[in-house]
Design an enzyme around this catalytic site. Structure first.
Site, mmCIF file in Angstrom:
data_model
loop_
_atom_site.group_PDB
_atom_site.id
_atom_site.type_symbol
_atom_site.label_atom_id
_atom_site.label_comp_id
_atom_site.label_asym_id
_atom_site.label_seq_id
_atom_site.Cartn_x
_atom_site.Cartn_y
_atom_site.Cartn_z
ATOM 1 N N GLU A 51 28.605 48.996 49.195
ATOM 2 C CA GLU A 51 27.416 49.541 48.523
ATOM 3 C C GLU A 51 26.199 48.626 48.629
ATOM 4 O O GLU A 51 25.069 49.113 48.713
ATOM 5 C CB GLU A 51 27.713 49.815 47.041
ATOM 6 C CG GLU A 51 28.722 50.914 46.792
ATOM 7 C CD GLU A 51 30.149 50.416 46.694
ATOM 8 O OE1 GLU A 51 31.038 51.212 46.330
ATOM 9 O OE2 GLU A 51 30.382 49.211 47.000
ATOM 10 N N PHE A 113 37.193 54.143 32.451
ATOM 11 C CA PHE A 113 37.461 53.645 33.796
ATOM 12 C C PHE A 113 36.181 53.673 34.628
ATOM 13 O O PHE A 113 35.473 54.668 34.688
ATOM 14 C CB PHE A 113 38.528 54.517 34.455
ATOM 15 C CG PHE A 113 38.817 54.134 35.887
ATOM 16 C CD1 PHE A 113 39.396 52.904 36.194
ATOM 17 C CD2 PHE A 113 38.500 54.997 36.930
ATOM 18 C CE1 PHE A 113 39.647 52.545 37.508
ATOM 19 C CE2 PHE A 113 38.759 54.648 38.252
ATOM 20 C CZ PHE A 113 39.341 53.417 38.536
ATOM 21 N N GLN A 114 35.882 52.560 35.266
ATOM 22 C CA GLN A 114 34.701 52.363 36.102
ATOM 23 C C GLN A 114 33.399 52.658 35.344
ATOM 24 O O GLN A 114 32.431 53.141 35.917
ATOM 25 C CB GLN A 114 34.788 53.208 37.381
ATOM 26 C CG GLN A 114 35.840 52.678 38.355
ATOM 27 C CD GLN A 114 35.735 53.251 39.744
ATOM 28 O OE1 GLN A 114 35.308 54.394 39.938
ATOM 29 N NE2 GLN A 114 36.140 52.473 40.736
ATOM 30 N N LYS A 163 28.468 62.294 35.079
ATOM 31 C CA LYS A 163 29.258 63.251 35.851
ATOM 32 C C LYS A 163 29.109 64.669 35.305
ATOM 33 O O LYS A 163 29.065 65.634 36.083
ATOM 34 C CB LYS A 163 30.731 62.837 35.854
ATOM 35 C CG LYS A 163 31.592 63.689 36.783
ATOM 36 C CD LYS A 163 33.017 63.185 36.873
ATOM 37 C CE LYS A 163 33.828 64.025 37.862
ATOM 38 N NZ LYS A 163 35.231 63.544 37.977
ATOM 39 N N MET A 481 20.294 26.210 57.463
ATOM 40 C CA MET A 481 19.197 25.709 56.640
ATOM 41 C C MET A 481 19.708 24.770 55.551
ATOM 42 O O MET A 481 19.069 23.763 55.223
ATOM 43 C CB MET A 481 18.401 26.867 56.028
ATOM 44 C CG MET A 481 17.093 26.438 55.388
ATOM 45 S SD MET A 481 15.938 25.652 56.551
ATOM 46 C CE MET A 481 15.142 27.099 57.259
#
Length: 577
Positions: A51, A113-114, A163, A481
């Site tokens: 993502e 959940f999530q 949802k 760097m």
């Protein structure tokens, strides 16, 4: 009469009306209703492999076109993985809209959940964000998100949708106008200040245009060029502004700042007028702020009033769209030309002569070796092939700075890099977004061996869609760097910077079904790059360069920008006893 549709279909209807043709994302549980309607919808969904990379790809799309980029993710870890990309877009003023799913409204706050507080997490790293818990609010929120992302100073906006809203049924009502009373964009600039600025420009003996990413965001490259040519003013472009004035333009000096050229930094330090256009006086440009441009009066044009006076107090502040303001300043200068002034003319000639002397004293030189590939040589070869016309994305580090020094960009929106946040792993997914946005363009993804290994999963995305991206790894076996700073400022105590394991490029690319190669000899470089470009599909070229090269010039931390280290420390000769 409006048609009854699900919230997910309503979301896609909004995206279509906003001109979205492509989005980058990764599905999950609560976004299943969206992906179900995407199944037979004409908006193209690009399945990335992480993502974070969906956000970077959306940025690549936006940076290369000026249009709003779109990414989407599911709730919880999907949404939190977007956060780095949102901060990156916020720092560099890139317009993207992130769509995230959220657990159903009745489960919010229950540690479902999530579940994550996406709205709270992303509040400080977005220009604005929304949590949509009612279907009737969905259309308004999405259209406002696109308006806010693209207007004023661009930036990321997130829309978190539960949802049950995606599953709900309702009637879409087209949004014909956006009314945000607390959100004001000042575009025109103050007429009196514009006249004052024009007068100061006419009177300055050592003027310098200091232009940045705001020029590109405003689509003001043509206006900048007209202004620069009318006034014959030397010009520097920041890291984010490269391409806003063509690299081949006679008035372009180079990039200023920590790894800017000697001529650019000396010009900044000795100018008597800085015409600052779409810049934020970033610390990487100014160095020690108290010593920055000590002799200069400042005209500062920016659309974001919060930037005016934030780091350097301007003598003439102008809040407005830099494109419109430049048109007005140019018009005033044309209508009221300065009278003949021999002293001023002589001073301007002397100023140009001095700048040319600085360029000759310490030019940016593409170092070459007969036995090893120098990083500067690699950049010179990419420049040869690109001719200032290819899109080049980069990760962050030494290769980014060398590319900014040696690769030409003769148009805006060709140089895509993570400037403000400095996010490793940016280059490869940004190239994916850019290639989808501009399939006609040659796209180089120029990455280090460190950042590349943060984004290797996106080779699957590139292979899956057959994107002809030319991936060039500048492989010096280190986090370059960080190693440079440890070498120069930490007594060469190299701690946790060696990257001692790198995959075989030919086998790695072959595992994904395309070609790859590793080279380590300077005489192989030109032909290998030519071969990569001739290949119709993607190509992975691993270029092993000298491992301990440092980027110069360099302004040490806390130094003024005219206090540059121009090369490696020279051994001190000890007289014989």
């Amino acid at each position: 009469m409006s048609t009854l549709m699900s919230g997910a279909k309503m979301l896609l209807e909004c995206l279509v009306r906003e001109g979205v043709d492509c989005m980058f994302g990764y599905p999950g549980g609560v976004t299943l209703p969206l992906y179900d309607v995407l199944y037979d919808h004409h908006i193209r969904h690009v399945l990335v492999r992480h993502e974070e990379n969906a956000a970077f790809a959306a940025e690549g799309y936006a940076r290369s076109t000026g249009k709003v980029g779109v990414c989407c993710a599911t709730s919880g870890p999907g949404a939190t993985n977007l956060t780095t990309g949102l901060v990156d877009a916020m720092m560099d003023s890139i317009p993207i809209v992130a769509i995230t799913g959220q657990v159903t409204t009745k489960l919010i706050g229950s540690d479902a959940f999530q579940e994550a507080d996406t709205f709270g997490i992303t509040r400080p790293c977005t220009k604005h964000n929304y949590l949509v818990k009612r279907l009737e609010d969905l259309g308004q929120a999405v259209h406002e998100a696109f308006y806010v992302a693209a207007s004023g100073r661009p930036g990321p906006v997130l829309v978190d949708i539960t949802k049950d809203v995606l599953q709900g049924q309702g009637h879409y009502q087209p949004v014909t106008a956006i009314h945000l009373p607390g959100y004001k964009v000042f575009t025109e600039g103050h007429t009196g200040q514009i006249r004052r600025a024009a007068q100061m420009i006419q009177e300055a003996e050592r003027p310098l245009v200091y232009s940045g990413g705001g020029i590109i965001a405003a689509g003001a490259a043509a206006e900048l060029r007209e202004f620069v040519e009318l006034t014959d003013t030397p010009t520097v472009n920041t890291l984010m502004g490269l391409g806003s004035l063509p690299s081949e333009h006679p008035n372009f000096i180079s990039m200023p700042g920590m790894h800017g050229s000697y001529a650019a930094n000396m010009a900044m330090s000795n100018a008597d007028l800085l015409i600052a256009l779409g810049v934020r006086f970033d610390d990487r440009v100014t160095g020690r702020l108290a010593a920055f441009a000590p002799h200069a009066k400042v005209i500062h044009v920016d659309i974001d009033p919060a930037e005016i006076g934030k780091n350097r107090a301007p003598d003439v502040p102008i809040v407005g769209d830099v494109k419109r303001v430049l048109v007005k300043i140019t018009k005033v200068l044309k209508e009221n030309p300065a009278g003949p002034n021999e002293k001023l003319t002589a001073a301007r000639r002397a100023w140009w002569h001095q700048i040319r002397e600085w360029k000759q004293e310490h030019p940016l030189h593409a170092v070459r070796s007969e036995t090893e590939i120098k990083p500067q040589h690699l950049m010179a070869e990419i420049d040869r092939i690109s001719k200032g016309e290819a899109i080049v994305t980069s990760d962050v580090g030494q290769h980014q700075m060398w590319a900014a020094q040696f690769v030409r960009f003769n148009e805006p929106r060709l140089w895509l890099n993570s400037g403000g946040l400095g996010s490793m792993g940016f280059g490869l997914p940004a190239a994916i977004g850019a290639q989808f946005a501009r399939p006609d363009k040659l796209v180089f993804s120029l990455v280090g061996d460190g950042g590349f290994q943060m984004s290797i999963p996106e080779l699957a995305t590139i292979a899956s869609y057959g994107l002809p991206i030319k991936i060039v790894v500048m492989n010096n076996g280190h986090l370059g760097m960080v190693r440079q700073w440890q070498t120069l400022f930490y007594n060469n105590r190299l701690s946790a910077v060696e990257l001692d394991c790198f995959p075989d490029a030919e086998k790695l690319a072959g595992a994904y079904g395309f070609k790859g190669k590793t080279i380590d000899k300077p005489w192989q470089l030109a032909s290998a790059l030519d071969e990569a470009v001739r290949e119709p599909g993607p190509y992975l070229l691993n270029v092993k360069v000298t491992p301990f090269e440092c980027v110069y010039p360099m302004v040490p931390a806390g130094g003024a920008i005219n206090e540059m280290v121009l090369g490696p420390p020279q051994p001190v000769a000890v007289p014989a006893p």
